[in-house]
Scaffold this motif. Structure first.
Motif: not given
Length: 79
Positions: A50-55
């Motif tokens: 899982w690679l988490d990121g925002r915007d």
């Protein structure tokens, strides 16, 4: 979101090395990230990465130098 130590599980993968190439322009910033990952021997096997990121806008994913097709990976919130 509050996280507690008793909820912790070892990550499925460990990062051996990381590199970033950041290009900042007036209208857009582009970040290319390269990760050298290995399975974590202390974690349960068979877990997804899982690679988490925002915007952010994901433009491509490569694995072992091969560009993956959009059908080869999922983009969305972890459920």
């Amino acid at each position: 979101m509050t996280k507690y130590r008793h909820d912790y599980t070892p990550p499925a993968f460990l990062v051996r090395a990381a590199s970033l190439d950041i290009s900042i322009h007036d209208a857009v910033t582009t970040v290319k990230t390269r990760l050298d990952l290995v399975p974590n021997p202390d974690a349960a096997s068979g877990q997804p990465l899982w690679l988490d990121g925002r915007d952010i806008t994901l433009t491509s994913v490569s694995l072992d130098g091969r560009l993956l097709a959009p059908d080869d990976y999922k983009v969305g919130a972890r459920g």
